[in-house]
Design an enzyme around this catalytic site. Structure first.
Site, PDB file in Angstrom:
ATOM      1  N   SER A  10      37.495  32.830  42.824  1.00  0.00           N
ATOM      2  CA  SER A  10      36.591  32.326  41.781  1.00  0.00           C
ATOM      3  C   SER A  10      35.887  33.416  40.994  1.00  0.00           C
ATOM      4  CB  SER A  10      35.529  31.426  42.409  1.00  0.00           C
ATOM      5  OG  SER A  10      36.119  30.234  42.853  1.00  0.00           O
TER       6      SER A  10
ATOM      7  N   TYR B 190      27.133  28.107  41.671  1.00  0.00           N
ATOM      8  CA  TYR B 190      27.293  26.668  41.954  1.00  0.00           C
ATOM      9  C   TYR B 190      25.922  25.996  42.116  1.00  0.00           C
ATOM     10  CZ  TYR B 190      31.941  28.500  42.976  1.00  0.00           C
ATOM     11  OH  TYR B 190      33.132  29.143  42.911  1.00  0.00           O
TER      12      TYR B 190
ATOM     13  N   TYR C  21      46.348  28.676  36.835  1.00  0.00           N
ATOM     14  CA  TYR C  21      45.051  28.834  37.505  1.00  0.00           C
ATOM     15  C   TYR C  21      45.214  29.443  38.900  1.00  0.00           C
ATOM     16  CZ  TYR C  21      40.651  27.662  39.797  1.00  0.00           C
ATOM     17  OH  TYR C  21      39.478  27.739  40.504  1.00  0.00           O
TER      18      TYR C  21
ATOM     19  N   LYS D 277      36.697  33.646  37.379  1.00  0.00           N
ATOM     20  CA  LYS D 277      36.300  32.636  36.380  1.00  0.00           C
ATOM     21  C   LYS D 277      35.535  33.197  35.175  1.00  0.00           C
ATOM     22  CE  LYS D 277      36.247  28.878  39.799  1.00  0.00           C
ATOM     23  NZ  LYS D 277      35.368  28.098  40.712  1.00  0.00           N
TER      24      LYS D 277
ATOM     25  N   VAL E 103      35.704  32.688  47.205  1.00  0.00           N
ATOM     26  CA  VAL E 103      35.940  32.215  48.561  1.00  0.00           C
ATOM     27  C   VAL E 103      36.560  33.312  49.451  1.00  0.00           C
ATOM     28  CG1 VAL E 103      38.263  31.298  48.254  1.00  0.00           C
ATOM     29  CG2 VAL E 103      36.654  30.094  49.744  1.00  0.00           C
TER      30      VAL E 103
END
Lengths: 597, 597
Positions: free
Chosen positions: A72, A249, A197, A75, A267
């Site tokens: 992530s 988040y 992705y 991103k 992660v």
């Protein structure tokens, strides 16, 4: 990169990173992610901490060169690529920018538009990934890999095994993608978009790569190691803003409260941090807490923010102590131009016309506002407002804008703003009103004032007319003029100062026309003083350590009197020497200083 | 407050605020809130814009003194009061800090704890209001009113009619309060708690009040107008962080993306903005968009952020141009201490032992890191690392910490860090290693180096032993010593420099013991140079404009030779004058300069 620093004992910044890592090494909560075997197999004791400064220097502590998949943490960078390809408005049409208050794999979409809430959750990231330009999934994947490599400053690779596993086990992401396809926010072939992705998440990076990538965002889009511009400044700013509110988040608010730096976690146990204008940080430690963030990574960011006071919301208020160099000069400050008495008297009579304001430190809104205030409190008589920027560091846009507005405002009130600025930030003033040092700026103001008073500071003053000779009669004046030699210096020529050993014992210099300057340093152009027509100089005006050379700034005619000439004059026309001894030199100097015997 | 500025034409910052207001005056979308009659009756054309700088200066444009009820703009300030009364941890136990992604009147509570999501939505604000210390609702209301008044810098009042209406019509808030009471996150009597909250919302403020209140947060908790500390710096920081992520309800992400300054809006049409370390802004224009924010208020904040480049996420990168004063001094830089030849030669032989690093601008992480790097690249021979901070502005905590760590690290490597710092920020160095200017710092390093080389720079050097006299025999030395007068100056005494008109024609000064300093300015203590035992000075060492006074910094014994003394010596022992004329003075000076006839 950075390893040589790590090995050198004498680096306090690496030592501080080491301290942070050491303090957290025993923090062994959490477990590495295990939803695919490749992540579960990682050594949970790996712990790396890297910092990249905005000039490309990388500091490293611990396992900073071990590769892991970016997950992530990709991103923000793919969001940046989408912004570069489509612009903010078009990207926002497809993905929101609001914190959702939900977890990374939330399936909540915006009711009317079907947009995912923001590009930092999985749903949003699948959409931004699909927005990267390219003809088909392979081209898009290639552009993403190339883009991430540009952020990292080295060619990155995909971990094909992780990619295969991600693709095989990505049920939740597959569900998200189909929901968005159904809602119309994800277009094209769903499996193809997902493949792009998953490949993006499977790019291998190191802790040091993350530091450089985030330093690229912190520095406005320029990779500090390669010097290449990767994205536009406004896009880097957009990405940091979304990281600040959505990067962590459903713990983003808490993060801003307690760490106060834009960040993104992944992660695999990585966290990237970017502090605008300062640095990028990469942390890597695989064990995760329940929300999917690295336990030690979070703790390290907390420690660094606390220990260094780096919170974005800290208020660093400028010191209030009224330091003389930072305040408005209350007394008239004069340039170091030697001038004839008539000009000196004219300037002395109007000390209220020129004011100097000295600035120090960085120029931001606060310092610019204080300058505006100082200008507003100027007495009405002031016609020249000199801003001394020679001690200033960086200048923010808002400060340049406000000072430019000040210059225009002052002009309408009949006051000229004059800058002394070695960096020549001409955005703030017309070039004619900008000078590389305070001395030249002041000279220009004084020349302007003299012109206003009907005096031409550049008009030649023949020795016979000079004010040194007071009321001496024609015979004495002629004898005096005869005793002087003539020295013609074309523009740009330099001569040794009379203080030098082989100077020919000149006791008095007189400038008939042109301009001389004494430079403190033969390399740079630091001027100690200058002298225009009508100026008379004694050896005391050429102080030993500050007069490396005398430069003719224009075609100049000098008249010089040597010690021998003075002795001859004393013998032939003694009353002429008496005139000289009474001559009103600047600064309470008289010629007897020069003629000591 | 500020009206006088508004009326003065010559204020560029007010003019810029006027321009913003003018550009938005025709923006007439939206309607004022009408859920209670008092708000619905307001003139929709009211439009005010105020800015308060961190030194208390208030700029005002438009309707900035019209009172209105503070409504939700009270929330950050009451949150600050709750933090002051209970600390962050205890407040967070009762209310979260996460953006909810929902509207101001959301009823969503955290599943397990029943906490409202954050203190910026109504539910959270009712809880923080209930946390303000006080015995019973009246005392709590009084403390809130007093606290808001302290933020505003003037006594505020409650609009009792609005309070009555709010209380009568607050169904939704009443429902929220009962839900939270049921969930256990709101304790005590619900109606009493609601009354405190409604009173807080009904406090009357003006646009200028809001500017001052937000400037208090931006300045770390000190009211810039009254100078009073209202809350602790860390609590001001906490409040700004929560405003940044939650202040604009479900448009907070978008706000951070496009405006990038912590802000809070209220239903009366007000928006408050605080930029840490820079300013506070208040905007007031009643018509609201569908989310309950002032239409013109939002537009004004967008314009100000865009126009001035004030976004928190902007990257202001320091200039890279290698300016000489900002870089490591490559050549040995010598102090302006006059020293005897033996000391000069010893220092000249070891130019590699002392290095100077000049800093300019504000000291933040980036500049400190560059300094650390420069220190790391020092050659091994360097034993004194002089940091010149005389051109530095504000110093951030992180920079002070890094430089302190550098000082300690250098010490372990046998190098002393010496500061030249007029602000005497002793946090960074031991006091003994800090000097008010670069000259004194360098002198101290040179003295240290000389001591290491076995030379005592403070040991008296009788004239008879001085190096001026070369290999002259005893008879000549005695004649020379006889020709000099003796001048004893107790510590602190000042004398006129020999350049002054009535100086008694001294052509040579010799310092036998103690120390002299020449000061450029009789008011400040700016030293041009100093001279220790064994130093010989000619009039050229007292340049006219830089030698206002000569100060004995210690008990000093000087020997002086006048022009008359020199003439007598020439008559009696001519070879002694020849010795003097060959004397090796500093800077290629010889005595013949002084003895021009």
């Amino acid at each position: 990169m950075g390893n040589e620093q790590q090995d050198r004992p004498g680096d306090p910044l690496t030592a501080l990173l080491d301290q942070v890592r050491l303090r957290l090494r025993d923090l062994d909560d959490g477990e590495p992610a295990s939803y695919i075997p490749e992540l579960g197999r990682v050594d949970p004791d790996l712990f790396g901490l890297s910092l990249c400064a905005l000039d490309g220097q990388v500091y490293a502590s611990g396992d900073t060169t071990t590769p892991f998949t970016v997950q992530s943490v990709s991103k923000p960078f793919v969001f940046a690529l989408a912004l570069a390809d489509h612009g903010l408005e078009n990207v926002l049409a497809r993905v929101g920018a609001e914190p959702s208050g939900e977890a990374f794999n939330s399936i909540r979409l915006e009711p009317v538009t079907g947009r995912p809430p923001n590009p930092m959750v999985n749903a949003g990231a699948i959409v931004t990934s699909s927005l990267v330009a390219g003809d088909g999934p392979d081209e898009r994947s290639a552009r993403i890999l190339e883009g991430l490599s540009a952020f990292a400053g080295r060619p990155l690779k995909v971990d094909e095994a992780v990619f295969a596993s991600e693709r095989a086990t990505g049920d939740r992401n597959r569900a998200l993608a189909y929901l968005m396809h159904n809602a119309g926010s994800l277009t094209g072939d769903v499996e193809e978009q997902l493949a792009v992705y998953f490949r993006q998440c499977s790019v291998l990076v190191t802790c040091e790569d993350l530091a450089v990538m985030h330093a690229t965002l912190a520095g406005g889009g320029v990779n500090p190691v390669t010097g290449d511009r990767v994205v536009a400044p406004r896009h880097a700013q957009h990405v940091l803003a979304v990281m600040a509110t959505c990067g962590m988040y459903d713990a983003s608010g808490q993060w801003m409260l307690q760490v106060g730096m834009p960040a993104k976690s992944g992660v695999s146990g990585a966290i990237g941090v970017a502090l605008p204008g300062q640095f990028g940080i990469g942390v890597f430690s695989p064990p995760l807490e329940e929300k999917g963030n690295s336990v030690r990574g979070i703790a390290a960011c907390h420690l660094i923010s606390d220990q260094f006071g780096l919170h974005l919301m800290r208020a660093t208020v400028p010191q209030r102590r009224p330091l003389p160099p930072r305040s408005l000069h209350p007394a008239p400050l004069r340039s170091l131009r030697h001038r004839p008495r008539s000009q000196r008297e004219a300037l002395d009579a109007r000390p209220d016309r020129i004011r100097v304001h000295v600035l120090q430190g960085d120029l931001d809104f606060a310092t610019a506002e204080q300058t505006l205030r100082a200008a507003r409190e100027l007495p009405g008589a002031v016609s020249w407002f000199v801003l001394d920027l020679t001690r200033v560091g960086r200048v923010e846009t808002v400060a340049a804008d406000l000072l430019r507005a000040l210059g225009e405002d002052l002009r309408t009130r009949g006051t000229r703003m004059v800058l002394a600025d070695p960096d020549e930030r001409q955005a703030m003033a017309r070039p004619a009103d900008e000078f590389p040092d305070l001395g030249r700026a002041l000279e220009s103001c004084e020349d302007g004032l003299l012109a206003e008073l009907g005096l031409d500071p550049d008009a030649p003053v023949p020795l016979a007319d000079c004010d040194l000779f007071g009321r001496a009669d024609a015979r004495v004046r002629a004898a005096l003029a005869d005793a002087f030699d003539t020295l013609r210096l074309p523009e740009g020529e330099t001569v040794e100062p009379p203080g030098a050993r082989l100077s020919g014992r000149i006791v008095l210099w007189y400038v008939e026309s042109g301009r001389l300057a004494v430079c403190a340093d033969s390399v740079s152009t630091v001027r100690t003083w200058s002298a225009g027509p009508g100026a008379a100089l004694t050896p005391a005006d050429f102080p030993a350590r500050m007069s490396r050379q005398v430069l003719a700034e224009r075609d100049t005619v000098c008249r010089t009197l040597t010690a021998e000439g003075l002795m001859r004059l004393r013998a032939s026309v003694p009353e002429a020497v008496a005139v000289l001894e009474r001559a009103p030199l600047e600064g309470a100097e008289t010629v007897d200083r020069a003629d000591t015997a």
